[in-house]
Design an enzyme around this catalytic site. Structure first.
Site, PDB file in Angstrom:
ATOM      1  N   ALA A   8       0.848  -1.211   0.000  1.00 55.12           N
ATOM      2  CA  ALA A   8       0.000   0.000   0.000  1.00 55.12           C
ATOM      3  C   ALA A   8       0.877   1.253   0.000  1.00 55.12           C
ATOM      4  CB  ALA A   8      -0.926  -0.004   1.223  1.00 55.12           C
ATOM      5  N   ARG A  88      17.780  -1.212 -10.664  1.00 54.77           N
ATOM      6  CA  ARG A  88      16.652  -2.040 -10.198  1.00 54.77           C
ATOM      7  C   ARG A  88      17.144  -3.426  -9.771  1.00 54.77           C
ATOM      8  NH1 ARG A  88      15.033   0.607 -14.917  1.00 54.77           N
ATOM      9  NH2 ARG A  88      13.156   1.886 -14.819  1.00 54.77           N
ATOM     10  N   ASP A 148       6.934   2.229 -19.683  1.00 57.98           N
ATOM     11  CA  ASP A 148       8.050   2.691 -20.512  1.00 57.98           C
ATOM     12  C   ASP A 148       7.536   3.299 -21.824  1.00 57.98           C
ATOM     13  OD1 ASP A 148       9.620   1.653 -18.490  1.00 57.98           O
ATOM     14  OD2 ASP A 148       9.871  -0.284 -19.479  1.00 57.98           O
ATOM     15  N   ARG A 151       6.374   6.771 -21.166  1.00 56.16           N
ATOM     16  CA  ARG A 151       7.533   7.690 -21.067  1.00 56.16           C
ATOM     17  C   ARG A 151       8.115   7.976 -22.452  1.00 56.16           C
ATOM     18  NH1 ARG A 151       9.956   4.771 -15.698  1.00 56.16           N
ATOM     19  NH2 ARG A 151       8.724   5.967 -14.198  1.00 56.16           N
ATOM     20  N   HIS A 175      12.743  -4.287 -18.641  1.00 57.83           N
ATOM     21  CA  HIS A 175      12.446  -3.069 -17.864  1.00 57.83           C
ATOM     22  C   HIS A 175      13.703  -2.753 -17.037  1.00 57.83           C
ATOM     23  CE1 HIS A 175      10.182  -0.036 -15.814  1.00 57.83           C
ATOM     24  NE2 HIS A 175      10.384  -0.589 -14.637  1.00 57.83           N
TER      25      HIS A 175
HETATM   26  N1  LIG Z   1       7.555  -2.339 -12.765  1.00 60.43           N
HETATM   27  C1  LIG Z   1       7.550  -1.027 -12.724  1.00 60.43           C
HETATM   28  O1  LIG Z   1       7.399  -0.357 -13.754  1.00 60.43           O
HETATM   29  C2  LIG Z   1       7.696  -0.320 -11.402  1.00 60.43           C
HETATM   30  C3  LIG Z   1       7.361   1.044 -11.291  1.00 60.43           C
HETATM   31  C4  LIG Z   1       7.499   1.664 -10.050  1.00 60.43           C
HETATM   32  C5  LIG Z   1       7.947   0.942  -8.946  1.00 60.43           C
HETATM   33  N2  LIG Z   1       8.253  -0.365  -9.095  1.00 60.43           N
HETATM   34  C6  LIG Z   1       8.675  -1.175  -7.962  1.00 60.43           C
HETATM   35  O2  LIG Z   1       7.544  -1.372  -7.120  1.00 60.43           O
HETATM   36  C7  LIG Z   1       7.976  -1.619  -5.776  1.00 60.43           C
HETATM   37  C8  LIG Z   1       7.224  -0.705  -4.805  1.00 60.43           C
HETATM   38  O3  LIG Z   1       7.590   0.633  -5.012  1.00 60.43           O
HETATM   39  P1  LIG Z   1       6.958   1.785  -4.068  1.00 60.43           P
HETATM   40  O4  LIG Z   1       7.504   3.061  -4.544  1.00 60.43           O
HETATM   41  O5  LIG Z   1       5.485   1.594  -3.988  1.00 60.43           O
HETATM   42  O6  LIG Z   1       7.617   1.400  -2.653  1.00 60.43           O
HETATM   43  P2  LIG Z   1       7.032   1.751  -1.204  1.00 60.43           P
HETATM   44  O7  LIG Z   1       8.148   1.543  -0.249  1.00 60.43           O
HETATM   45  O8  LIG Z   1       6.360   3.077  -1.223  1.00 60.43           O
HETATM   46  O9  LIG Z   1       5.895   0.651  -0.969  1.00 60.43           O
HETATM   47  C9  LIG Z   1       6.181  -0.704  -0.844  1.00 60.43           C
HETATM   48  C10 LIG Z   1       5.241  -1.267   0.214  1.00 60.43           C
HETATM   49  O10 LIG Z   1       5.406  -2.681   0.263  1.00 60.43           O
HETATM   50  C11 LIG Z   1       5.154  -3.051   1.609  1.00 60.43           C
HETATM   51  N3  LIG Z   1       5.646  -4.397   1.864  1.00 60.43           N
HETATM   52  C12 LIG Z   1       6.922  -4.818   2.048  1.00 60.43           C
HETATM   53  N4  LIG Z   1       6.946  -6.140   2.280  1.00 60.43           N
HETATM   54  C13 LIG Z   1       5.668  -6.569   2.226  1.00 60.43           C
HETATM   55  C14 LIG Z   1       5.060  -7.836   2.367  1.00 60.43           C
HETATM   56  N5  LIG Z   1       5.762  -8.936   2.609  1.00 60.43           N
HETATM   57  N6  LIG Z   1       3.714  -7.911   2.267  1.00 60.43           N
HETATM   58  C15 LIG Z   1       2.972  -6.814   2.014  1.00 60.43           C
HETATM   59  N7  LIG Z   1       3.505  -5.579   1.865  1.00 60.43           N
HETATM   60  C16 LIG Z   1       4.833  -5.470   1.969  1.00 60.43           C
HETATM   61  C17 LIG Z   1       5.857  -1.979   2.421  1.00 60.43           C
HETATM   62  O11 LIG Z   1       5.417  -1.948   3.768  1.00 60.43           O
HETATM   63  C18 LIG Z   1       5.499  -0.724   1.627  1.00 60.43           C
HETATM   64  O12 LIG Z   1       4.340  -0.094   2.134  1.00 60.43           O
HETATM   65  C19 LIG Z   1       9.493  -1.403  -5.808  1.00 60.43           C
HETATM   66  O13 LIG Z   1      10.161  -2.642  -5.909  1.00 60.43           O
HETATM   67  C20 LIG Z   1       9.724  -0.576  -7.056  1.00 60.43           C
HETATM   68  O14 LIG Z   1      11.015  -0.717  -7.560  1.00 60.43           O
HETATM   69  C21 LIG Z   1       8.149  -0.999 -10.292  1.00 60.43           C
HETATM   70  O1  LIG Z   2      12.876   3.209 -11.728  1.00 59.92           O
HETATM   71  C1  LIG Z   2      12.503   2.456 -10.850  1.00 59.92           C
HETATM   72  O2  LIG Z   2      13.287   1.898 -10.066  1.00 59.92           O
HETATM   73  C2  LIG Z   2      11.033   2.200 -10.637  1.00 59.92           C
HETATM   74  C3  LIG Z   2      10.313   1.776 -11.861  1.00 59.92           C
HETATM   75  O3  LIG Z   2      10.841   0.612 -12.417  1.00 59.92           O
HETATM   76  C4  LIG Z   2      10.203   2.874 -12.890  1.00 59.92           C
HETATM   77  O4  LIG Z   2      10.574   2.653 -14.034  1.00 59.92           O
HETATM   78  O5  LIG Z   2       9.703   3.962 -12.525  1.00 59.92           O
END
Ligand SMILES: NC(=O)c1ccc[n+]([C@@H]2O[C@H](COP(=O)([O-])OP(=O)(O)OC[C@H]3O[C@@H](n4cnc5c(N)ncnc54)[C@H](O)[C@@H]3O)[C@@H](O)[C@H]2O)c1
Ligand SMILES: O=C(O)C[C@H](O)C(=O)O
Length: 308
Positions: A8, A88, A148, A151, A175
């Site tokens: 969340a 990443r 992507d 962007r 990615h």
């Molecule tokens: N694929 C993509 O394009 C993309 C884009 C943005 C972010 N991300 C990735 O998404 C992930 C989350 O990013 P964010 O900015 O929301 O981070 P964030 O720290 O704001 O949120 C992550 C949440 O996960 C929760 N969490 C951790 N372990 C957990 C578990 N076992 N069960 C349930 N909840 C748990 C944490 O308490 C936290 O609230 C990161 O790994 C980030 O790199 C990927």
């Molecule tokens: O850049 C990152 O680490 C988070 C996510 O994969 C993104 O592309 O925004």
């Protein structure tokens, strides 16, 4: 239909908000490990319902997966984001354990679920879900290409000095900062190839800025981005729940497609009520084929660090 969003935090809450605002799901369940955090985010979001005019019910739970039972779609955003200067791939050590455990809990309560993997390094996390969940491959979809590509369109519109709605384009492959493949050869402004309008220098700028899009934002924000990631997930969830059959680049398990096997990489696919309805085979230039193979090799090396 019910959607679960695990994590969340920044991306999970943004994704829940966009899903609710578009009002196509009956319920969104937020799950987090931090005591009271998902409940608090859900309550805050629900208090926007009368202001923003949606009826989607948003609830939160601290780790009680029985509340997620019967989800049509589950989005995994749990895990740590990168800090400025990190890749990443460096997140694998912590995030792999989280993603594996979360997947087991989700599948236990929703055996028919379609999982969208967001946590990074995303292509490897999607691969991990394939190897550990027992779900059919059509029901595991990595989110990267949708973001992507958004962007890419942003950078194309900037270079063209055009509205973004004039522009179309797609990013495939990994990615990652180096493995992304913006398909410049296929990008268009109102159906006209963008190469008719942009110089070689502009082309190089658009491609490079697209590839490092996530890193640029991480440097500016001190953590990684959330608005566009949340919006990208919401588009994928809507395509499934409303059976829109949109063509979206997603990280999917390849079995011969694009010359690759036993790897998750970004390729265009039709996304509908069954998850992946079809992987779309498009013709790549020789240079694009080489870059796709290079990206695959790099992801394969990261996958090698996984312990099942
Ligand atoms: N694929 C993509 O394009 C993309 C884009 C943005 C972010 N991300 C990735 O998404 C992930 C989350 O990013 P964010 O900015 O929301 O981070 P964030 O720290 O704001 O949120 C992550 C949440 O996960 C929760 N969490 C951790 N372990 C957990 C578990 N076992 N069960 C349930 N909840 C748990 C944490 O308490 C936290 O609230 C990161 O790994 C980030 O790199 C990927
Ligand atoms: O850049 C990152 O680490 C988070 C996510 O994969 C993104 O592309 O925004």
């Amino acid at each position: 239909m019910k959607v679960t969003v695990v994590g969340a935090g920044a991306v999970g809450a943004s994704c829940a908000e966009y899903i609710a605002m578009k009002d196509f799901a009956s319920e969104v369940v937020l799950v987090d490990i931090k005591e009271g955090f998902a409940e608090g985010k859900a309550m805050d979001l629900m208090q926007t319902a009368s202001l923003n005019g949606f009826d989607t019910k948003i609830t939160g739970t601290t780790g009680d997966y029985s509340k997620t039972a019967g989800s049509k779609v589950a989005v995994i955003t749990s895990g740590i984001p990168r800090k400025p200067g990190m890749t990443r791939e460096e997140l694998i050590g912590i995030n792999a354990g989280i993603v594996k455990e979360v997947t087991e809990n989700l599948v236990k309560h929703s055996p028919d679920v379609i999982i969208i993997v967001v946590s990074n390094p995303m292509d490897t996390m999607a691969y991990l879900v394939h190897k550990t969940s027992g779900l059919p491959k059509e029901r595991i979809i990595g989110m990267g290409g949708a973001l992507d590509s958004a962007r890419f369109k942003y950078r194309l519109a900037e270079a063209l000095e055009s509205p973004i709605s004039d522009v179309d384009g797609m990013v495939i492959a990994a990615h990652s900062d180096t493995g992304m493949l913006p398909l410049f050869s296929k990008a268009t402004r109102n159906g006209v190839p963008v190469s008719e309008f942009l110089t070689d220098e502009q082309r190089a700028y658009v491609i490079e800025e697209t590839k490092v899009g996530g890193a640029t934002l991480t440097k500016l924000l001190g953590t990684s981005a959330w608005y566009a990631p949340g919006a990208a997930v919401s588009v994928m969830v809507q395509s499934i729940l409303c059976d829109q059959k949109k063509m979206i680049p997603c990280s999917l398990m390849l079995e011969g497609e694009y010359g690759q096997n036993d790897i998750c990489l970004g390729v265009p696919a039709i996304i509908g009520k069954n998850g992946v309805e079809k992987i779309v085979n498009i013709t790549l230039t020789v240079e694009e084929q080489l870059k796709f193979a290079e990206a695959a090799q790099a992801v394969r090396e990261v996958n090698g660090d996984l312990k099942f």
